[in-house]
Design a protein around this motif. Structure first.
Motif, short mmCIF file in Angstrom:
data_model
loop_
_atom_site.label_atom_id
_atom_site.label_comp_id
_atom_site.label_asym_id
_atom_site.label_seq_id
_atom_site.Cartn_x
_atom_site.Cartn_y
_atom_site.Cartn_z
N ASP A 1 23.37 -7.80 14.40
CA ASP A 1 22.89 -9.14 14.03
C ASP A 1 21.45 -9.15 13.52
OD1 ASP A 1 25.32 -10.27 14.61
OD2 ASP A 1 24.73 -10.99 16.59
N ALA A 2 20.57 -8.41 14.16
CA ALA A 2 19.16 -8.42 13.74
C ALA A 2 19.01 -7.88 12.32
CB ALA A 2 18.32 -7.61 14.72
N ILE A 3 19.75 -6.83 12.00
CA ILE A 3 19.66 -6.26 10.65
C ILE A 3 20.34 -7.19 9.64
CG2 ILE A 3 20.30 -4.30 9.19
CD1 ILE A 3 20.03 -2.54 11.71
N TYR A 4 21.50 -7.73 9.99
CA TYR A 4 22.16 -8.69 9.10
C TYR A 4 21.21 -9.84 8.76
CZ TYR A 4 26.85 -6.74 10.26
OH TYR A 4 27.96 -5.96 10.44
N ASN A 5 20.55 -10.38 9.79
CA ASN A 5 19.66 -11.53 9.58
C ASN A 5 18.49 -11.17 8.67
OD1 ASN A 5 21.28 -13.19 11.14
ND2 ASN A 5 20.12 -12.81 12.99
N ARG A 6 17.90 -10.01 8.89
CA ARG A 6 16.79 -9.57 8.04
C ARG A 6 17.22 -9.49 6.59
NH1 ARG A 6 13.27 -5.17 11.49
NH2 ARG A 6 11.35 -5.76 10.44
N PHE A 7 18.36 -8.87 6.35
CA PHE A 7 18.90 -8.70 5.01
C PHE A 7 19.23 -10.06 4.39
CE2 PHE A 7 22.86 -7.80 2.45
CZ PHE A 7 22.27 -7.08 1.43
N CYS A 8 19.93 -10.89 5.13
CA CYS A 8 20.39 -12.18 4.60
C CYS A 8 19.24 -13.13 4.28
CB CYS A 8 21.37 -12.84 5.58
SG CYS A 8 22.99 -12.03 5.60
N ASN A 9 18.09 -12.95 4.91
CA ASN A 9 16.93 -13.78 4.59
C ASN A 9 16.50 -13.64 3.13
OD1 ASN A 9 16.59 -15.00 7.08
ND2 ASN A 9 15.24 -13.40 7.84
N TYR A 10 16.87 -12.55 2.49
CA TYR A 10 16.51 -12.31 1.09
C TYR A 10 17.58 -12.74 0.10
CZ TYR A 10 12.69 -9.37 2.82
OH TYR A 10 11.55 -8.92 3.44
N LEU A 11 18.74 -13.16 0.58
CA LEU A 11 19.88 -13.40 -0.30
C LEU A 11 20.03 -14.85 -0.72
CD1 LEU A 11 22.66 -11.28 1.46
CD2 LEU A 11 20.95 -10.56 -0.21
N PRO A 12 20.50 -15.09 -1.95
CA PRO A 12 20.88 -16.45 -2.33
C PRO A 12 22.21 -16.80 -1.65
CG PRO A 12 21.42 -14.92 -4.10
CD PRO A 12 20.70 -14.13 -3.03
N GLN A 13 22.54 -18.09 -1.64
CA GLN A 13 23.84 -18.49 -1.12
C GLN A 13 24.92 -17.87 -1.99
OE1 GLN A 13 24.02 -22.76 -0.92
NE2 GLN A 13 23.15 -22.76 1.13
N SER A 14 26.01 -17.51 -1.36
CA SER A 14 27.16 -16.91 -2.05
C SER A 14 26.76 -15.71 -2.90
CB SER A 14 27.88 -17.94 -2.93
OG SER A 14 28.34 -19.01 -2.14
#
Length: 176
Positions: free
Chosen positions: A2-15
């Motif tokens: 979860d911690a790594i997913y969250n770090r990565f997803c903070n940089y992503l646009p929706q979809s």
């Protein structure tokens, strides 16, 4: 994860359109798909591709990293514990293929076992990196810049006090 997913997803646009390099069982693709991202999953093992495809309910392409032939398609690349199987003398070429596959301002996550050597263990090849070697690699690939770097412990070896993994989040900016 979860911690790594969250770090990565903070940089992503929706979809976001995410390329999962070396998807293995499909665990990570499943997570990203479940939160609304579009997934293209690949793996070099045809048997793993069949299992992951059934699990993900989407096709998983059986190709190796050196066969990557995408162009300007992905918002992000997830390469969790996969690029560590690429020999160091081939890594720059693989990173160049990843850059070509990505859109401008794409995000990439990857990780390696912490160390400096290359070895074969239980029939698998490993390229290990420390901060200096990883920075040298990143600095030798055009259009990639470092956003984050951190150490982490192996979840399978609880209680270890020595970092086992080096993790990076990179930005791919072909407009530089």
């Amino acid at each position: 994860m979860d911690a790594i997913y969250n770090r990565f997803c903070n940089y992503l646009p929706q979809s976001a359109n995410i390329l999962d390099l070396g998807c293995g069982s499909g665990r990570d693709s499943h997570y990203f798909k479940s939160i609304g991202h579009q997934i293209t999953a690949i793996d070099g093992s045809s048997e793993i591709c069949k299992l992951a495809s059934d699990f993900l309910n989407l096709p998983v392409e059986n190709i190796t990293f050196d066969q990557l032939n995408y162009s300007d398609e992905f918002d992000a690349v997830w390469a969790c514990s996969s690029l560590l199987h690429v020999p160091k003398n081939q890594m720059k070429d693989i990173f160049n293929k990843i850059v070509r596959a990505c859109k401008i301002k794409a995000t990439m996550y990857t990780c390696f076992k912490y160390g400096t050597d290359e070895l074969v263990k239980n029939g698998c090849y490993y390229s290990n990196y420390n901060e200096i070697q990883l920075n040298q690699l990143i600095n030798n690939v055009e259009f990639i810049s470092l956003k984050e770097i951190w150490m982490s412990y192996d979840v399978l070896r609880k209680g270890d006090k020595i970092p086992q993994w080096i993790n990076v989040i990179l930005e791919i900016d072909k407009a530089l």
